[in-house]
Scaffold this motif. Structure first.
Motif, short mmCIF file in Angstrom:
data_model
loop_
_atom_site.label_atom_id
_atom_site.label_comp_id
_atom_site.label_asym_id
_atom_site.label_seq_id
_atom_site.Cartn_x
_atom_site.Cartn_y
_atom_site.Cartn_z
N ARG A 96 54.07 72.07 24.68
CA ARG A 96 53.69 73.25 23.81
C ARG A 96 54.26 73.02 22.41
O ARG A 96 53.70 73.21 21.41
CB ARG A 96 54.42 74.41 24.32
N VAL A 97 55.21 72.39 22.18
CA VAL A 97 56.11 72.18 20.77
C VAL A 97 55.28 70.84 19.64
O VAL A 97 55.36 71.04 18.75
CB VAL A 97 57.45 71.41 20.97
N GLU A 98 54.47 70.23 20.65
CA GLU A 98 53.42 69.36 19.84
C GLU A 98 52.08 69.63 19.64
O GLU A 98 51.41 68.93 19.07
CB GLU A 98 53.75 67.80 20.51
N ARG A 99 51.88 70.86 20.07
CA ARG A 99 50.30 71.05 20.19
C ARG A 99 49.71 71.44 18.74
O ARG A 99 48.67 71.06 18.51
CB ARG A 99 49.94 72.35 21.16
N GLY A 100 50.56 71.82 17.91
CA GLY A 100 50.22 72.13 16.40
C GLY A 100 49.85 70.99 15.70
O GLY A 100 48.82 70.96 15.12
N ILE A 101 50.84 70.00 15.95
CA ILE A 101 50.73 68.80 15.23
C ILE A 101 49.58 68.04 15.81
O ILE A 101 48.65 67.30 14.99
CB ILE A 101 52.04 68.00 15.19
N PHE A 102 49.23 67.89 16.95
CA PHE A 102 48.35 67.32 17.62
C PHE A 102 46.95 67.91 17.37
O PHE A 102 46.05 67.06 16.78
CB PHE A 102 48.29 67.35 19.09
N THR A 103 46.60 69.08 17.03
CA THR A 103 45.44 69.72 16.98
C THR A 103 45.10 69.42 15.25
O THR A 103 44.07 69.25 14.78
CB THR A 103 45.67 71.35 17.15
N GLN A 104 46.14 69.60 14.50
CA GLN A 104 45.99 69.36 13.11
C GLN A 104 45.56 67.88 12.86
O GLN A 104 44.60 67.55 12.10
CB GLN A 104 47.14 69.70 12.36
N GLY A 105 46.08 66.84 13.53
CA GLY A 105 46.00 65.51 13.45
C GLY A 105 44.57 65.00 13.97
O GLY A 105 44.00 64.18 13.36
N ALA A 106 44.28 65.88 15.18
CA ALA A 106 42.89 65.41 15.70
C ALA A 106 41.78 65.87 14.75
O ALA A 106 40.62 65.37 15.01
CB ALA A 106 42.96 66.08 17.06
N PHE A 107 41.68 67.13 14.04
CA PHE A 107 40.44 67.35 13.39
C PHE A 107 40.48 67.40 11.85
O PHE A 107 39.40 67.54 11.40
CB PHE A 107 40.36 68.98 13.85
N ARG A 108 41.80 67.19 11.39
CA ARG A 108 41.81 67.18 9.77
C ARG A 108 41.65 65.99 9.21
O ARG A 108 42.39 64.93 9.60
CB ARG A 108 43.07 67.85 9.25
N SER A 151 51.77 77.66 12.70
CA SER A 151 52.61 78.71 12.47
C SER A 151 52.80 79.18 14.14
O SER A 151 53.94 79.52 14.40
CB SER A 151 52.22 79.72 11.68
N LEU A 152 51.74 79.23 14.85
CA LEU A 152 51.66 79.72 16.31
C LEU A 152 52.76 78.68 17.01
O LEU A 152 53.32 79.53 18.00
CB LEU A 152 50.15 79.38 16.72
N TYR A 153 52.91 77.40 16.93
CA TYR A 153 53.77 76.60 17.54
C TYR A 153 54.96 76.43 16.76
O TYR A 153 55.76 75.58 17.37
CB TYR A 153 53.09 75.54 17.98
N SER A 154 55.14 76.88 15.75
CA SER A 154 56.48 76.82 15.06
C SER A 154 57.46 78.10 15.27
O SER A 154 57.06 79.05 15.26
CB SER A 154 56.49 76.85 13.60
N GLU A 155 58.82 77.43 15.67
CA GLU A 155 59.76 78.54 16.04
C GLU A 155 60.27 79.02 14.59
O GLU A 155 61.39 80.01 14.76
CB GLU A 155 60.81 77.98 16.91
N GLU A 156 60.09 78.30 13.63
CA GLU A 156 61.18 78.74 12.17
C GLU A 156 60.16 79.22 11.14
O GLU A 156 60.70 79.84 10.35
CB GLU A 156 61.62 77.51 11.73
N SER A 157 58.63 78.98 11.46
CA SER A 157 58.05 79.62 10.27
C SER A 157 57.01 80.66 10.78
O SER A 157 56.40 80.53 11.80
CB SER A 157 57.23 78.49 9.62
N ALA A 158 56.55 81.42 10.06
CA ALA A 158 55.68 82.49 10.34
C ALA A 158 54.45 82.40 9.47
O ALA A 158 54.62 81.84 8.26
CB ALA A 158 56.16 83.86 10.11
N THR A 159 53.24 82.67 9.89
CA THR A 159 51.96 82.79 8.90
C THR A 159 52.00 83.62 8.01
O THR A 159 52.46 84.95 8.01
CB THR A 159 50.91 83.16 9.86
N ASP A 160 51.83 83.27 6.67
CA ASP A 160 51.80 84.23 5.44
C ASP A 160 50.32 83.96 5.07
O ASP A 160 50.09 83.19 3.94
CB ASP A 160 53.00 83.68 4.45
N PHE A 161 49.35 84.81 5.44
CA PHE A 161 48.10 84.77 5.02
C PHE A 161 47.97 85.16 3.66
O PHE A 161 46.71 84.73 2.77
CB PHE A 161 47.04 85.36 5.77
N LYS A 162 48.78 85.98 2.88
CA LYS A 162 48.57 86.48 1.49
C LYS A 162 48.88 85.18 0.73
O LYS A 162 48.14 84.74 -0.38
CB LYS A 162 49.74 87.35 1.32
#
Length: 315
Positions: A96-108, A151-162
Motif C-alpha cells: 500500500r505504501v508504494e502504490r502512489g509512487i508506482f502509479t505516478q511513475g507508470a503513467f506520467r 495524497s491518497l497513499y500519503s500519511e503526512e499530506s492531504a489533497t489541497d485542490f484549491k
C-alpha cells in the motif's frame, strides 16, 4: 520502407535527443555544470523558453492540422485509462505504501521536454504544434491525478485542490498554449522582431531542457533500483505505449498523429515525479529510480517502436 531506411530514420529521430541527455550527464560528472545551474536552467526552461516554443509553434502552425479533436481526445482519454490500469495493478501487486509512487511513475511521461523534442525531430512544426496542444492539456491531467494518488497513499499530506487549481491556472506551459490559440485562429501576425527574439528563446528550450534532465540522472540511483521500480518502468515504456498504439489503430488513427501519440506515450518518466514525491513525503528514492530506469530504457523502446511503425508504414 526498407529495413535499412527505417533503421537510419529511427536513429535520426532518437539519437539527437538522447545524446543531449547524455551530454548533460557528462557535464555534471566532470563538474562543468552543478545542481545550482540545473535548478536555475530548469526554471528558465519551464517559465520562459518552453512557453515561447509552444506559443510560436502554435501560431505558426495550421490549426486545421494541430487541433485534431479525435487525436487529442483519444490521447487524453487513454491517459486517464492508463492511470486506472496502473493503479489497479499497484493495488493487486504492490504494498500500500508504494502504490502512489508506482502509479505516478507508470503513467506520467516527460511530454513537455522529451516528448516535444522527439515530435519536433520527427515531424517538425506539425509535431511541435500538435504536441504543444497535447502537452498543455495533459499537464492538467497529470497534476490532478498525481496529486490525488499521492495524497491518497500519503500519511503526512492531504489533497489541497484549491492550491492545485491555482497552480495550474498559473502554469506557464498551459498559459502559453491558451494564449497562442486566438492568435492562430484569427491569423494575427506578430512583428518580425518579436518573432525573431522569440525564436532565439524557443531555440534554447529543448537542448537546455534535455541537458538539465541528463544532469539530474544518477547512476547510483539506477544501481539501487528495486523490483517495484522495474515493474513501474516496464509499464511506462512498454505496456502503456503498446496498448495505446493498439487502441489508436483500432479507432483508425494512423500517420503522423499515431507517431506523435507513440512518442508521447513512450517517453520516460517526468522529472516532476521526483519533486511531487518529495512534496508529499512519499518514497522519493523510488521515484528517482523510476525516472532513471525509464530514461535509459526508453532509448531502446522508442527506437524499436519507431522502427517497427515506420517499417510497417503506419506512421
Amino acid at each position: 520502407m526498407g529495413l535499412f531506411a527505417a533503421f537510419t530514420h529511427t536513429l535520426e529521430i532518437t539519437l539527437p535527443v538522447f545524446l543531449m541527455v547524455f551530454l548533460g550527464l557528462g557535464l555534471k560528472r566532470i563538474g562543468w555544470i552543478d545542481q545550482h545551474f540545473i535548478t536555475t536552467a530548469s526554471m528558465l526552461v519551464f517559465k520562459v523558453t518552453m512557453p515561447a516554443l509552444l506559443f510560436l509553434s502554435i501560431i505558426k502552425a495550421d490549426l486545421g492540422e494541430a487541433l485534431q479533436p479525435d487525436v487529442i481526445g483519444y490521447f487524453l482519454g487513454y491517459t486517464i485509462l492508463s492511470f486506472f490500469l496502473a493503479w489497479g495493478w499497484a493495488i493487486w501487486r504492490h504494498p500500500r505504501v508504494e502504490r502512489g509512487i508506482f502509479t505516478q511513475g507508470a503513467f506520467r511521461a516527460n511530454n513537455g521536454i522529451v516528448g516535444l523534442a522527439l515530435a519536433a525531430s520527427q515531424y517538425g512544426d506539425y509535431g511541435l504544434s500538435l504536441g504543444g496542444v497535447i502537452a498543455g492539456a495533459v499537464i492538467v491531467l497529470y497534476n490532478v491525478f498525481c496529486v490525488f494518488i499521492l495524497s491518497l497513499y500519503s500519511e503526512e499530506s492531504a489533497t489541497d485542490f484549491k492550491s492545485l487549481i491555482k497552480n495550474m491556472a498559473k502554469n506557464p506551459l498551459i498559459l502559453s498554449v491558451v494564449a497562442a490559440i486566438p492568435f492562430a485562429l484569427l491569423g494575427i501576425r506578430l512583428p518580425g522582431w518579436i518573432m525573431t527574439s522569440g525564436g532565439y528563446l524557443a531555440g534554447m528550450s529543448l537542448p537546455l531542457g534535455l541537458i538539465c534532465i541528463g544532469g539530474t540522472l544518477s547512476i547510483s540511483a539506477f544501481k539501487r533500483s528495486s523490483t517495484i521500480a522495474i515493474d513501474a518502468s516496464l509499464w511506462k515504456v512498454v505496456w502503456v505505449p503498446l496498448l495505446g498504439v493498439l487502441g489508436a489503430l483500432a479507432v483508425g488513427i494512423q500517420g503522423p498523429a499515431l507517431g506523435v501519440i507513440f512518442l508521447y506515450l513512450g517517453c520516460p518518466g517526468a522529472a516532476a515525479s521526483f519533486v511531487m514525491a518529495k512534496a508529499f513525503k512519499s518514497n522519493d528514492k523510488l521515484a528517482a529510480n523510476i525516472i532513471v530506469i525509464t530514461t535509459f530504457a526508453s532509448m531502446f523502446t522508442l527506437s524499436v517502436g519507431i522502427f517497427l511503425l515506420k517499417w510497417l508504414g503506419l506512421i
